[in-house]
Design an enzyme around this catalytic site. Sequence first.
Site, mmCIF file in Angstrom:
data_model
loop_
_atom_site.group_PDB
_atom_site.id
_atom_site.type_symbol
_atom_site.label_atom_id
_atom_site.label_comp_id
_atom_site.label_asym_id
_atom_site.label_seq_id
_atom_site.Cartn_x
_atom_site.Cartn_y
_atom_site.Cartn_z
ATOM 1 N N GLU A 1 0.866 -1.185 0.000
ATOM 2 C CA GLU A 1 0.000 0.000 0.000
ATOM 3 C C GLU A 1 0.902 1.234 0.000
ATOM 4 O O GLU A 1 1.440 1.624 1.020
ATOM 5 C CB GLU A 1 -0.935 0.000 1.212
ATOM 6 N N HIS B 1 -5.982 6.031 -2.388
ATOM 7 C CA HIS B 1 -5.430 7.325 -1.968
ATOM 8 C C HIS B 1 -5.256 8.233 -3.190
ATOM 9 O O HIS B 1 -4.155 8.673 -3.508
ATOM 10 C CB HIS B 1 -4.106 7.120 -1.223
ATOM 11 N N HIS C 1 -10.195 0.134 -0.252
ATOM 12 C CA HIS C 1 -11.064 0.770 0.755
ATOM 13 C C HIS C 1 -11.900 1.935 0.194
ATOM 14 O O HIS C 1 -11.634 3.093 0.445
ATOM 15 C CB HIS C 1 -10.301 1.166 2.020
ATOM 16 N N ASP D 1 -8.785 -3.879 6.900
ATOM 17 C CA ASP D 1 -7.796 -2.798 6.921
ATOM 18 C C ASP D 1 -7.333 -2.573 8.363
ATOM 19 O O ASP D 1 -7.070 -1.444 8.782
ATOM 20 C CB ASP D 1 -8.360 -1.505 6.325
#
EC number: 3.5.1.25
Length: 397
Positions: free
Chosen positions: A133, A198, A219, A281
């Site tokens: 990530e 993101h 997410h 997460d």
Amino acid sequence: MKHRLVINDAIIILPGRISEKGYVVCEGGIITQIGQGYFPATESDEIINAGGLYVSPGFIDMHTHGAGGYDFMDGTVEAYLGAAKMHAKHGTTSLLPTTLTSTNEELLKTFSIYKEAKAKNTEGASFLGLHLEGPYFAYGQKGAQDPKYLRNPEPEEYNAILEASDDIMRWSLAPELKGAIEFGKVLRSKNILPSIAHTDAICEEVEEAFDAGFTHVTHLYSCMSTITRRNAYRYAGALEATYLIDEMTVEIIADGVHLPKSLLRYVYKFKGPDKIALCTDSMRGAGMPDGESILGSLQGGQKVIIEDGVAKLPDRTAFAGSVATADRLIRTMIGLADVPLEEAIRMITLTPARILKIDKTKGSIEIGKEADLVLFDKDININTTIINGKVVYKKTH
């Protein structure tokens, strides 16, 4: 371990239906028989009398940073095994250890520790591969990621990382960054899943990324662009693109905090159980009491506060990862989002298995598949967790 594992008197959650008063037989870590009534077990069998409990495929968590006081970025075998063991207590039989933005030195150390931990992991959720990530994220959507490590993907760097490990299964990044599309194509050529995360991307940039192989969203709703204005004109963001692209799969942190009831229902209505994977997460605070904790490694991580069922930055301006476990995700989807049990289970078993392309061996109770199974009651309280036909967790009263 005895020759055969026999589970009798179970409510079996099968693909598309639930079977009452059935049995499951496992041999050599594989499901060999499924049926109605009682299986005539012998003294040489290991027998579990489910007593009317549900038997489900093992839960697959495709995005977790740790649990039980351990983070995968701690860089120790103990952390990997400790987190895996805690997740197994909550029904997870397979997971992807997930990194945070860090130095490349930390990342390379993680690769070697992962291999060692995988070889020693006999009592926790099995490791499917690594999920990287970052560090290729949009600064404006950094969330709890450390901003000093954020940068654009450069071939010299990411090729060196890819050459250093053959265990990378997925990589989350912002597709609008310079060089990201080319990087996504490199990942696809190596059968690694590029995931959108993101990001400040507009819809058109996400559509281009999807065509390049970015078929999954990390997410959903967390650190993600929506409708924006540029020079007075409106642009749809990554969120809108996710719904416009029917084939796009998503993962959601279904803890009831990251996404409230309204958004859980919204995602479910428009993406459906075959396109939604539930993920924790989770950071090290999963399965632990409230109080101060650390996001990331013990040495270089950030201080966070666990309260209200979630981890927060100390100034409480943002969430800092969840403290959810897989059983909580299912309870939330059923109790808060009004999702049927079978579909909630599918979202943490068969759907993530299909996204990760491991559904030929995992994700459903079918003859020939691996014997990863979970027994739980009507409130999704975990009773027994079985991995490869071996009981790794049994609730004691």
